[in-house]
Design an enzyme around this catalytic site. Structure first.
Site, PDB file in Angstrom:
ATOM      1  N   GLY A  87      49.402  -7.886  83.948  1.00 23.16           N
ATOM      2  CA  GLY A  87      50.195  -6.791  84.490  1.00 23.16           C
ATOM      3  C   GLY A  87      50.093  -5.667  83.489  1.00 23.16           C
ATOM      4  O   GLY A  87      49.006  -5.365  83.020  1.00 23.16           O
ATOM      5  N   GLU A  88      51.220  -5.137  83.113  1.00 18.89           N
ATOM      6  CA  GLU A  88      51.240  -4.059  82.125  1.00 18.89           C
ATOM      7  C   GLU A  88      52.143  -4.529  80.981  1.00 18.89           C
ATOM      8  O   GLU A  88      53.344  -4.671  81.174  1.00 18.89           O
ATOM      9  CB  GLU A  88      51.756  -2.787  82.807  1.00 18.89           C
ATOM     10  CG  GLU A  88      51.734  -1.572  81.930  1.00 18.89           C
ATOM     11  CD  GLU A  88      50.388  -1.338  81.263  1.00 18.89           C
ATOM     12  OE1 GLU A  88      49.356  -1.325  81.961  1.00 18.89           O
ATOM     13  OE2 GLU A  88      50.369  -1.184  80.031  1.00 18.89           O
ATOM     14  N   SER A  89      51.540  -4.753  79.823  1.00 19.09           N
ATOM     15  CA  SER A  89      52.292  -5.390  78.736  1.00 19.09           C
ATOM     16  C   SER A  89      53.460  -4.535  78.266  1.00 19.09           C
ATOM     17  O   SER A  89      54.505  -5.076  77.875  1.00 19.09           O
ATOM     18  CB  SER A  89      51.370  -5.722  77.566  1.00 19.09           C
ATOM     19  OG  SER A  89      50.731  -4.553  77.081  1.00 19.09           O
TER      20      SER A  89
ATOM     21  N   CYS B 270      45.716 -11.974  79.969  1.00 19.86           N
ATOM     22  CA  CYS B 270      45.595 -10.514  79.903  1.00 19.86           C
ATOM     23  C   CYS B 270      46.831  -9.875  79.254  1.00 19.86           C
ATOM     24  O   CYS B 270      46.999  -9.994  78.046  1.00 19.86           O
ATOM     25  CB  CYS B 270      45.281  -9.949  81.278  1.00 19.86           C
ATOM     26  SG  CYS B 270      44.521  -8.325  81.161  1.00 19.86           S
TER      27      CYS B 270
ATOM     28  N   ARG C 224      44.484  -3.749  72.819  1.00 23.15           N
ATOM     29  CA  ARG C 224      44.733  -3.452  74.246  1.00 23.15           C
ATOM     30  C   ARG C 224      43.609  -2.627  74.830  1.00 23.15           C
ATOM     31  O   ARG C 224      43.019  -1.799  74.128  1.00 23.15           O
ATOM     32  CB  ARG C 224      46.023  -2.640  74.407  1.00 23.15           C
ATOM     33  CG  ARG C 224      47.276  -3.444  74.292  1.00 23.15           C
ATOM     34  CD  ARG C 224      48.483  -2.550  74.554  1.00 23.15           C
ATOM     35  NE  ARG C 224      48.584  -2.160  75.949  1.00 23.15           N
ATOM     36  CZ  ARG C 224      49.118  -1.019  76.363  1.00 23.15           C
ATOM     37  NH1 ARG C 224      49.574  -0.136  75.512  1.00 23.15           N
ATOM     38  NH2 ARG C 224      49.189  -0.765  77.658  1.00 23.15           N
TER      39      ARG C 224
ATOM     40  N   ILE D 180      40.327  -7.178  83.815  1.00 24.44           N
ATOM     41  CA  ILE D 180      40.915  -5.966  84.408  1.00 24.44           C
ATOM     42  C   ILE D 180      41.649  -5.208  83.302  1.00 24.44           C
ATOM     43  O   ILE D 180      42.724  -5.625  82.861  1.00 24.44           O
ATOM     44  CB  ILE D 180      41.891  -6.326  85.550  1.00 24.44           C
ATOM     45  CG1 ILE D 180      41.173  -7.178  86.604  1.00 24.44           C
ATOM     46  CG2 ILE D 180      42.461  -5.054  86.189  1.00 24.44           C
ATOM     47  CD1 ILE D 180      42.092  -7.827  87.615  1.00 24.44           C
TER      48      ILE D 180
ATOM     49  N   HIS E  50      41.488 -12.973  83.863  1.00 22.08           N
ATOM     50  CA  HIS E  50      42.316 -13.545  84.928  1.00 22.08           C
ATOM     51  C   HIS E  50      41.509 -14.634  85.628  1.00 22.08           C
ATOM     52  O   HIS E  50      40.624 -14.306  86.411  1.00 22.08           O
ATOM     53  CB  HIS E  50      42.633 -12.479  85.979  1.00 22.08           C
ATOM     54  CG  HIS E  50      43.442 -11.347  85.469  1.00 22.08           C
ATOM     55  ND1 HIS E  50      44.789 -11.220  85.698  1.00 22.08           N
ATOM     56  CD2 HIS E  50      43.094 -10.257  84.746  1.00 22.08           C
ATOM     57  CE1 HIS E  50      45.233 -10.108  85.135  1.00 22.08           C
ATOM     58  NE2 HIS E  50      44.224  -9.512  84.556  1.00 22.08           N
TER      59      HIS E  50
ATOM     60  N   GLU F 252      43.043 -16.651  87.673  1.00 16.41           N
ATOM     61  CA  GLU F 252      43.831 -16.944  88.874  1.00 16.41           C
ATOM     62  C   GLU F 252      43.353 -16.182  90.098  1.00 16.41           C
ATOM     63  O   GLU F 252      43.774 -16.485  91.205  1.00 16.41           O
ATOM     64  CB  GLU F 252      45.326 -16.669  88.613  1.00 16.41           C
ATOM     65  CG  GLU F 252      45.742 -15.201  88.568  1.00 16.41           C
ATOM     66  CD  GLU F 252      45.363 -14.506  87.269  1.00 16.41           C
ATOM     67  OE1 GLU F 252      44.740 -15.131  86.401  1.00 16.41           O
ATOM     68  OE2 GLU F 252      45.692 -13.323  87.130  1.00 16.41           O
TER      69      GLU F 252
HETATM   70  N1  LIG Z   1      45.234  -6.946  83.677  1.00 11.13           N
HETATM   71  C1  LIG Z   1      46.061  -6.773  82.682  1.00 11.13           C
HETATM   72  O1  LIG Z   1      46.964  -7.567  82.435  1.00 11.13           O
HETATM   73  C2  LIG Z   1      45.891  -5.497  81.912  1.00 11.13           C
HETATM   74  C3  LIG Z   1      46.674  -5.425  80.632  1.00 11.13           C
HETATM   75  C4  LIG Z   1      47.067  -4.002  80.364  1.00 11.13           C
HETATM   76  N2  LIG Z   1      45.913  -3.167  80.115  1.00 11.13           N
HETATM   77  C5  LIG Z   1      48.047  -3.956  79.207  1.00 11.13           C
HETATM   78  O2  LIG Z   1      47.795  -3.391  78.197  1.00 11.13           O
HETATM   79  O3  LIG Z   1      49.090  -4.500  79.310  1.00 11.13           O
END
Ligand SMILES: NC(=O)CC[C@H](N)C(=O)O
EC number: 4.3.3.6
Length: 216
Positions: free
Chosen positions: A48-50, A80, A109, A141, A190, A192
């Protein structure tokens, strides 16, 4: 007994992880509260987005309990953004971004840069043994990579020097993209979303082992 494995459900691709866990014989449950965290045998931190997950962990008052659970030996698999959350150190994070930590690694990142923001690749990965040497189908991703790893970190996969079509990889060559320390597992990619459930299978075995050992 079927292990119960939580998927942190604050943000990110929760449903895909729940499905992958189900496919390898675990009971996957979403985790948003402390009481739900206390009830699981292991936990997946999804992609997701950390920075967002970090903020929500603090708002939902889960950051502290989760840090304690990790220290006490809860098995956790971070994919990720989850890899970023498990790292002791990050490069390229925002000024106020924190991690849960637990893995003695420096994670960069968005490491793969613009040209290869997202791609799929077949990668050799240690520990997913299923009686074959079939590489794991992975999807990256806006993925991180591990730039430095301490002595207790077991490297499970690296980016090769060349892609399958023979082209040179460039800067990413040799970078660590899957690792394990004790009961913590992380992948930059990923699994999944590619239908290859062997990484989840590996994590379920880690959880079963920790249940047998009975610590925590
Ligand atoms: N697919 C992902 O989880 C991307 C990670 C995202 N770029 C981050 O820094 O959190």
């Amino acid at each position: 007994m079927t292990p119960t494995i939580g998927v942190l459900a604050l943000q990110g691709d929760v449903r895909e992880h729940l499905a992958a866990l189900g496919a390898v014989g675990a009971r996957g449950v979403p985790v948003r509260r402390r009481s739900e965290l206390d009830a699981v045998d292991g936990l997946v931190l999804p992609g997701g987005e950390s920075t967002t997950i970090d903020k929500l962990l603090r708002i939902f008052e889960l950051a502290g309990p989760l840090r304690d659970a990790i220290r006490e030996g809860l098995p956790v698999y971070g994919s990720c953004a989850g890899m970023i959350l498990l790292a002791d150190r990050i490069a390229g994070g925002t000024a106020d971004q924190r991690t849960l930590g637990g893995m003695d690694v420096l994670v960069r990142r968005n490491a793969f840069g613009r040209q290869v923001d997202s791609f799929e690749a077949d990668l050799e990965m240690r520990g997913v043994a299923d009686g074959t040497t079939r590489p794991v189908r992975t999807a990256f991703i806006r993925a991180p990579w591990i730039e430095e790893a301490g002595p207790d970190v077991e490297v499970l996969a690296r980016i090769p020097d060349r892609w399958a079509d023979g082209t040179m990889v460039g800067d990413a060559a040799g970078k660590i993209v899957a690792a394990r320390t004790g009961r913590l597992l992380s992948t930059a990619f990923h699994p999944e979303i590619t239908g290859d459930t062997r990484v989840h299978g590996m994590f379920v075995r880690m959880v079963e082992e920790s249940n047998r050992e009975g610590v925590r």
